[in-house]
Structure formats: C-alpha cells, structure tokens
Write a protein that holds these residues in place. Structure first.
Motif, PDB file in Angstrom:
ATOM      1  N   LEU A  13       1.246   3.233  -6.315  1.00  0.00           N
ATOM      2  CA  LEU A  13       0.883   1.774  -6.504  1.00  0.00           C
ATOM      3  C   LEU A  13       0.064   1.584  -7.452  1.00  0.00           C
ATOM      4  CD1 LEU A  13       1.594  -0.222  -3.518  1.00  0.00           C
ATOM      5  CD2 LEU A  13       2.686   0.420  -5.657  1.00  0.00           C
ATOM      6  N   ASP A  14      -0.193   1.692  -8.904  1.00  0.00           N
ATOM      7  CA  ASP A  14      -1.139   1.879 -10.132  1.00  0.00           C
ATOM      8  C   ASP A  14      -0.937   1.061 -11.009  1.00  0.00           C
ATOM      9  OD1 ASP A  14      -3.160   2.753 -11.387  1.00  0.00           O
ATOM     10  OD2 ASP A  14      -1.993   5.015 -12.845  1.00  0.00           O
ATOM     11  N   ARG A  15      -1.642  -0.389  -9.869  1.00  0.00           N
ATOM     12  CA  ARG A  15      -2.437  -1.010 -10.639  1.00  0.00           C
ATOM     13  C   ARG A  15      -3.050  -1.227 -12.215  1.00  0.00           C
ATOM     14  NH1 ARG A  15      -5.858  -6.252 -11.046  1.00  0.00           N
ATOM     15  NH2 ARG A  15      -3.861  -8.009 -10.796  1.00  0.00           N
ATOM     16  N   PRO A  16      -2.169  -1.357 -13.007  1.00  0.00           N
ATOM     17  CA  PRO A  16      -1.567  -2.854 -12.820  1.00  0.00           C
ATOM     18  C   PRO A  16      -0.654  -2.234 -14.525  1.00  0.00           C
ATOM     19  CG  PRO A  16      -2.640  -3.423 -15.356  1.00  0.00           C
ATOM     20  CD  PRO A  16      -3.144  -1.780 -14.003  1.00  0.00           C
ATOM     21  N   ARG A  17      -0.233  -0.501 -14.013  1.00  0.00           N
ATOM     22  CA  ARG A  17       0.369   0.453 -14.885  1.00  0.00           C
ATOM     23  C   ARG A  17       2.311   0.757 -13.847  1.00  0.00           C
ATOM     24  NH1 ARG A  17      -4.131   0.998 -16.173  1.00  0.00           N
ATOM     25  NH2 ARG A  17      -5.354   2.703 -14.079  1.00  0.00           N
ATOM     26  N   ARG A  18       1.626   1.587 -12.517  1.00  0.00           N
ATOM     27  CA  ARG A  18       2.995   2.071 -12.053  1.00  0.00           C
ATOM     28  C   ARG A  18       3.576   1.609 -10.622  1.00  0.00           C
ATOM     29  NH1 ARG A  18       5.235   7.477 -13.555  1.00  0.00           N
ATOM     30  NH2 ARG A  18       6.319   7.664 -12.661  1.00  0.00           N
ATOM     31  N   ILE A  19       4.836   1.133 -10.362  1.00  0.00           N
ATOM     32  CA  ILE A  19       4.549   1.275  -8.998  1.00  0.00           C
ATOM     33  C   ILE A  19       6.402   2.313  -8.647  1.00  0.00           C
ATOM     34  CG2 ILE A  19       6.182  -0.459  -7.336  1.00  0.00           C
ATOM     35  CD1 ILE A  19       4.543  -2.529  -9.103  1.00  0.00           C
ATOM     36  N   VAL A  20       6.447   2.896  -7.926  1.00  0.00           N
ATOM     37  CA  VAL A  20       7.704   3.472  -7.215  1.00  0.00           C
ATOM     38  C   VAL A  20       7.926   3.979  -5.929  1.00  0.00           C
ATOM     39  CG1 VAL A  20       8.141   6.410  -6.786  1.00  0.00           C
ATOM     40  CG2 VAL A  20       6.045   5.478  -8.893  1.00  0.00           C
ATOM     41  N   ARG A  62       1.335  -0.981  -0.198  1.00  0.00           N
ATOM     42  CA  ARG A  62       0.220   0.645   0.000  1.00  0.00           C
ATOM     43  C   ARG A  62       1.100   0.920   0.033  1.00  0.00           C
ATOM     44  NH1 ARG A  62      -0.241   1.683   5.283  1.00  0.00           N
ATOM     45  NH2 ARG A  62       1.048   0.699   6.779  1.00  0.00           N
ATOM     46  N   VAL A  63      -0.069   2.159  -0.410  1.00  0.00           N
ATOM     47  CA  VAL A  63       0.881   3.459  -0.912  1.00  0.00           C
ATOM     48  C   VAL A  63       1.605   4.102   1.239  1.00  0.00           C
ATOM     49  CG1 VAL A  63       1.050   5.460  -0.791  1.00  0.00           C
ATOM     50  CG2 VAL A  63       0.163   4.402  -3.239  1.00  0.00           C
ATOM     51  N   GLY A  64       2.557   3.822   1.388  1.00  0.00           N
ATOM     52  CA  GLY A  64       3.549   4.203   2.705  1.00  0.00           C
ATOM     53  C   GLY A  64       4.033   3.033   3.160  1.00  0.00           C
ATOM     54  N   GLY A  65       3.564   1.999   2.858  1.00  0.00           N
ATOM     55  CA  GLY A  65       3.442   0.854   3.193  1.00  0.00           C
ATOM     56  C   GLY A  65       4.661  -0.011   2.270  1.00  0.00           C
ATOM     57  N   GLY A  66       5.073  -1.044   2.642  1.00  0.00           N
ATOM     58  CA  GLY A  66       7.456  -1.172   2.888  1.00  0.00           C
ATOM     59  C   GLY A  66       7.286  -2.575   2.444  1.00  0.00           C
ATOM     60  N   PHE A  67       8.348  -2.714   1.781  1.00  0.00           N
ATOM     61  CA  PHE A  67       9.628  -3.927   1.605  1.00  0.00           C
ATOM     62  C   PHE A  67      10.587  -4.698   2.640  1.00  0.00           C
ATOM     63  CE2 PHE A  67      10.530  -2.462  -1.532  1.00  0.00           C
ATOM     64  CZ  PHE A  67      11.957  -2.481  -1.729  1.00  0.00           C
ATOM     65  N   LEU A  68      10.589  -5.617   2.654  1.00  0.00           N
ATOM     66  CA  LEU A  68      11.737  -6.508   3.470  1.00  0.00           C
ATOM     67  C   LEU A  68      12.292  -7.599   3.177  1.00  0.00           C
ATOM     68  CD1 LEU A  68      14.165  -6.150   5.639  1.00  0.00           C
ATOM     69  CD2 LEU A  68      13.093  -6.724   7.436  1.00  0.00           C
ATOM     70  N   ILE A  69      13.068  -8.043   1.963  1.00  0.00           N
ATOM     71  CA  ILE A  69      13.419  -8.866   1.670  1.00  0.00           C
ATOM     72  C   ILE A  69      14.842  -9.564   2.548  1.00  0.00           C
ATOM     73  CG2 ILE A  69      14.203 -10.328  -0.643  1.00  0.00           C
ATOM     74  CD1 ILE A  69      11.381  -8.217  -1.790  1.00  0.00           C
ATOM     75  N   ALA A  70      14.407 -10.287   2.881  1.00  0.00           N
ATOM     76  CA  ALA A  70      16.755 -10.783   3.422  1.00  0.00           C
ATOM     77  C   ALA A  70      16.866 -11.873   2.519  1.00  0.00           C
ATOM     78  CB  ALA A  70      16.468 -10.476   5.190  1.00  0.00           C
ATOM     79  N   GLU A  71      18.130 -12.356   2.313  1.00  0.00           N
ATOM     80  CA  GLU A  71      18.377 -13.417   1.721  1.00  0.00           C
ATOM     81  C   GLU A  71      20.012 -13.252   2.869  1.00  0.00           C
ATOM     82  OE1 GLU A  71      18.757 -15.387  -2.769  1.00  0.00           O
ATOM     83  OE2 GLU A  71      20.273 -13.622  -1.679  1.00  0.00           O
ATOM     84  N   GLN A  72      19.860 -15.059   3.057  1.00  0.00           N
ATOM     85  CA  GLN A  72      21.370 -15.696   3.625  1.00  0.00           C
ATOM     86  C   GLN A  72      22.374 -15.295   2.223  1.00  0.00           C
ATOM     87  OE1 GLN A  72      22.207 -15.416   6.907  1.00  0.00           O
ATOM     88  NE2 GLN A  72      24.042 -15.268   5.891  1.00  0.00           N
ATOM     89  N   ARG A  73      23.345 -15.443   1.953  1.00  0.00           N
ATOM     90  CA  ARG A  73      24.357 -15.494   1.273  1.00  0.00           C
ATOM     91  C   ARG A  73      25.292 -15.723   2.015  1.00  0.00           C
ATOM     92  NH1 ARG A  73      22.595  -9.824  -2.650  1.00  0.00           N
ATOM     93  NH2 ARG A  73      20.743 -10.410  -2.646  1.00  0.00           N
ATOM     94  N   ALA A  74      26.539 -16.227   0.779  1.00  0.00           N
ATOM     95  CA  ALA A  74      28.081 -16.909   1.648  1.00  0.00           C
ATOM     96  C   ALA A  74      28.493 -15.439   2.172  1.00  0.00           C
ATOM     97  CB  ALA A  74      28.795 -17.158   0.068  1.00  0.00           C
ATOM     98  N   ASP A  75      28.517 -14.396   1.974  1.00  0.00           N
ATOM     99  CA  ASP A  75      28.625 -13.238   2.654  1.00  0.00           C
ATOM    100  C   ASP A  75      27.974 -12.546   3.388  1.00  0.00           C
ATOM    101  OD1 ASP A  75      27.691 -12.390   1.252  1.00  0.00           O
ATOM    102  OD2 ASP A  75      28.515 -10.558   0.105  1.00  0.00           O
ATOM    103  N   GLY A  76      27.083 -13.387   4.092  1.00  0.00           N
ATOM    104  CA  GLY A  76      26.057 -12.011   4.920  1.00  0.00           C
ATOM    105  C   GLY A  76      24.655 -12.327   4.709  1.00  0.00           C
ATOM    106  N   LEU A  77      23.568 -12.016   5.565  1.00  0.00           N
ATOM    107  CA  LEU A  77      22.943 -11.625   5.562  1.00  0.00           C
ATOM    108  C   LEU A  77      22.411 -10.221   4.737  1.00  0.00           C
ATOM    109  CD1 LEU A  77      19.601 -12.563   6.259  1.00  0.00           C
ATOM    110  CD2 LEU A  77      19.732 -10.065   7.715  1.00  0.00           C
ATOM    111  N   ALA A  78      21.910 -10.035   3.522  1.00  0.00           N
ATOM    112  CA  ALA A  78      21.925  -9.329   2.158  1.00  0.00           C
ATOM    113  C   ALA A  78      20.481  -9.036   2.672  1.00  0.00           C
ATOM    114  CB  ALA A  78      21.763  -9.070   1.314  1.00  0.00           C
TER     115      ALA A  78
END
Length: 159
Positions: free
Chosen positions: A77-84, A52-68
């Motif tokens: 968010l204007d489905r299906p045209r635009r994401i900023v 949602r506008v004002g919402g966010g994300f966190l995507i975390a992946e464990q890699r060989a050199d640490g947590l990214a």
C-alpha cells in the motif's frame, strides 16, 4: 510451453478525480461497498477492510444465485500510487490466489489507473469474463466517485 503460467490481464481507466480519491476508494469500507464487487441486483452483506500491509478484506454480496464472497490480502500500500493484493473468491484458492496490482498515476485533470491481474492458469477459460468484470467495476468506481463529494480530510495508509 507450461500450462502453469499465470495469465496476465491489464485494464486501464482514466478518472477525473485525484489519485488520492481513487486510492482511498479501494480501502474505505463505506465507499468500497458501493462499487467493489457490487452488482445491480445484489445486496451488499459485509464489507470488512483492514487497510494495512498484511491486512485484508472480505466483501460479500447476496446475489440471486447465492452469496458471492471476495477475499484479499494486502501486500503493498503506497498511497496514492500503488495497491497490491492477493485475491480469491473460492475459499479453496486462498493458498494459490490471483495477484492484483493497481498503479495510479496523476494525469491532466485527474489520474489514470492501471490494474493488472495475474490469473492462475487454471482460470484461463475465465479471462474474458474476468477482464469484463474489472472493466465494469472500474466504471462503477468512476460513477461512485462522480456522485460522492471529495473528503475534507486526508486518510493516511501505512505501507
């Protein structure tokens, strides 16, 4: 010439699926966790998306050199045209994030996505690496969408 001007990176990619499927793949945690910031040797640890506008994300992946960890805040968010969204990987960059604009347009037999990232000037030395990263991620998105059947329902996203 000022050294504070952001660098603008532009990457375009064609997809053989509907704009809605491409748009939703950015916001559905189950789908995004398979391609967004995912690397071949990594293990996805967390995929949190508040789509949602004002919402966010966190995507975390464990890699060989640490947590990214990759963080973002949705601005449009204007489905299906635009994401900023504003985007940062280093927690210290949350006050001066990169801006990412994704435009998705219908095309014959699919759609075209254009991603533009406004990279803060301090990261100018990482421009090629950043461009290559987004290019790889969009290829991962294409493979993910090709492998997944279309959803039988439509997902609404508020703007």
């Amino acid at each position: 010439m000022t050294t504070d001007a952001p660098l603008v990176l532009r990457i375009a990619r064609r997809f053989d699926v509907t704009p809605e499927r491409v748009f939703d793949a950015w916001l559905d945690p189950a789908v995004a966790g398979r391609w967004l910031f995912a690397t071949p040797g990594g293990a996805m640890q967390r995929v949190e998306i508040d789509a949602r506008v004002g919402g966010g994300f966190l995507i975390a992946e464990q890699r060989a050199d640490g947590l990214a960890s990759h963080h973002g805040r949705y601005l449009e968010l204007d489905r299906p045209r635009r994401i900023v969204f504003d985007f940062w990987a280093d927690p210290g960059d949350a006050d001066d994030p990169a801006r990412v604009v994704i435009d998705i347009a219908p095309a014959a037999d699919g759609c075209e996505l254009v991603l533009v990232q406004h990279l803060p000037a301090r990261y100018a030395d990482y421009a090629d690496r950043t461009r290559n990263g987004w290019t790889t991620l969009l290829a991962n998105l294409a493979r993910t969408l090709d492998a997944a059947p279309a959803a039988t329902h439509s997902r609404e996203t508020s703007a």
